[in-house]
Design a protein around this motif. Sequence first.
Motif, short mmCIF file in Angstrom:
data_model
loop_
_atom_site.label_atom_id
_atom_site.label_comp_id
_atom_site.label_asym_id
_atom_site.label_seq_id
_atom_site.Cartn_x
_atom_site.Cartn_y
_atom_site.Cartn_z
N GLN A 1 0.83 -1.20 0.00
CA GLN A 1 0.00 0.00 0.00
C GLN A 1 0.87 1.26 0.00
O GLN A 1 1.95 1.29 0.59
CB GLN A 1 -0.93 0.02 1.21
CG GLN A 1 -2.00 -1.06 1.17
CD GLN A 1 -3.09 -0.82 2.20
OE1 GLN A 1 -2.86 -0.21 3.24
NE2 GLN A 1 -4.30 -1.29 1.90
N LEU A 2 0.36 2.29 -0.66
CA LEU A 2 1.14 3.52 -0.80
C LEU A 2 0.18 4.71 -0.88
O LEU A 2 -0.85 4.64 -1.55
CB LEU A 2 1.97 3.45 -2.08
CG LEU A 2 2.98 4.55 -2.38
CD1 LEU A 2 4.07 4.62 -1.31
CD2 LEU A 2 3.63 4.32 -3.75
N ILE A 3 0.50 5.78 -0.15
CA ILE A 3 -0.28 7.02 -0.18
C ILE A 3 0.64 8.16 -0.56
O ILE A 3 1.75 8.29 -0.03
CB ILE A 3 -0.94 7.32 1.18
CG1 ILE A 3 -2.07 6.32 1.48
CG2 ILE A 3 -1.51 8.74 1.20
CD1 ILE A 3 -2.72 6.53 2.83
N LEU A 4 0.18 9.01 -1.48
CA LEU A 4 0.89 10.23 -1.85
C LEU A 4 -0.05 11.42 -1.67
O LEU A 4 -1.16 11.42 -2.21
CB LEU A 4 1.34 10.17 -3.31
CG LEU A 4 2.65 9.44 -3.58
CD1 LEU A 4 2.76 9.08 -5.05
CD2 LEU A 4 3.83 10.30 -3.16
N ARG A 5 0.37 12.39 -0.89
CA ARG A 5 -0.39 13.63 -0.73
C ARG A 5 0.30 14.71 -1.55
O ARG A 5 1.48 15.01 -1.34
CB ARG A 5 -0.44 14.06 0.74
CG ARG A 5 -1.12 13.08 1.68
CD ARG A 5 -1.07 13.64 3.10
NE ARG A 5 -1.48 12.67 4.10
CZ ARG A 5 -1.01 12.66 5.34
NH1 ARG A 5 -0.09 13.55 5.72
NH2 ARG A 5 -1.44 11.77 6.22
N VAL A 6 -0.46 15.30 -2.46
CA VAL A 6 0.12 16.27 -3.40
C VAL A 6 -0.58 17.61 -3.26
O VAL A 6 -1.74 17.77 -3.66
CB VAL A 6 -0.02 15.76 -4.85
CG1 VAL A 6 0.64 16.74 -5.82
CG2 VAL A 6 0.60 14.37 -4.99
N PRO A 7 0.11 18.62 -2.69
CA PRO A 7 -0.48 19.96 -2.59
C PRO A 7 -0.16 20.79 -3.83
O PRO A 7 0.89 20.62 -4.46
CB PRO A 7 0.20 20.54 -1.35
CG PRO A 7 1.55 19.88 -1.33
CD PRO A 7 1.39 18.53 -1.96
N PHE A 8 -1.07 21.69 -4.17
CA PHE A 8 -0.86 22.61 -5.28
C PHE A 8 -0.60 24.02 -4.74
O PHE A 8 -0.95 24.33 -3.60
CB PHE A 8 -2.08 22.62 -6.22
CG PHE A 8 -2.34 21.31 -6.88
CD1 PHE A 8 -1.58 20.90 -7.97
CD2 PHE A 8 -3.33 20.46 -6.42
CE1 PHE A 8 -1.81 19.67 -8.59
CE2 PHE A 8 -3.58 19.23 -7.03
CZ PHE A 8 -2.80 18.84 -8.11
#
Length: 209
Positions: free
Chosen positions: A72-79
């Motif tokens: 499992q893998l989570i990526l949080r990407v802010p703009f």
Amino acid sequence: MTHDHGHGGCGDHANEHDLPGNVLGYQDNLYNQIDRPHVVALNAVGQGQTVIKSWSERNDEALYLESDADDQLILRVPFTGSVKLRALLLKAGPSDKTPAKVSLFANENNINFDDIVDKTPTQEFDVPQGREVGEYQVRAAKFTNISSITVFFPASQGAEETRIYYLGFLGQWSERKADPIITVYEAQANPADHEKIQGMIGGAQLPQQ
């Protein structure tokens, strides 16, 4: 769910968009609008920003992100502003290290493995195996005014790890407006609320005798 991959997706656009010196590829590539230093990867070996590459680097497999304890893998990407998302770009693999699915969560800044199973994705896609960059068209109405997006890979296609080479986004970016200062004005004065001034009738001054 509509998604293009390989020959039906980015592969058809490569000659048209991937010109020498064209770093973005697509005109609406949001690479420059991603707050790359603050991209967070959970259960990952390496830094999240590793896979946030320019369009010209999308096929570079020397740098990648791989899950750690399990698949499992989570990526949080802010703009850096407000985004109306059009599509997700993804290159993963190889073979059974390809994620089985990709789940997108709009404006979920603090989501983690403990609570993600109880949340409904804003949109979800099946991920086919392949060496190409896949383009996954999102339902734009569900991805307007986005300040961040969380990308969740719930499982690989058989391996103990999930591997991601490239993650990108297509859409429209606008500067995030600060909260407006609200000032309340009295729309129309009510004479009953104001004490009459000596020598005034209905707000008009009496002529001098």
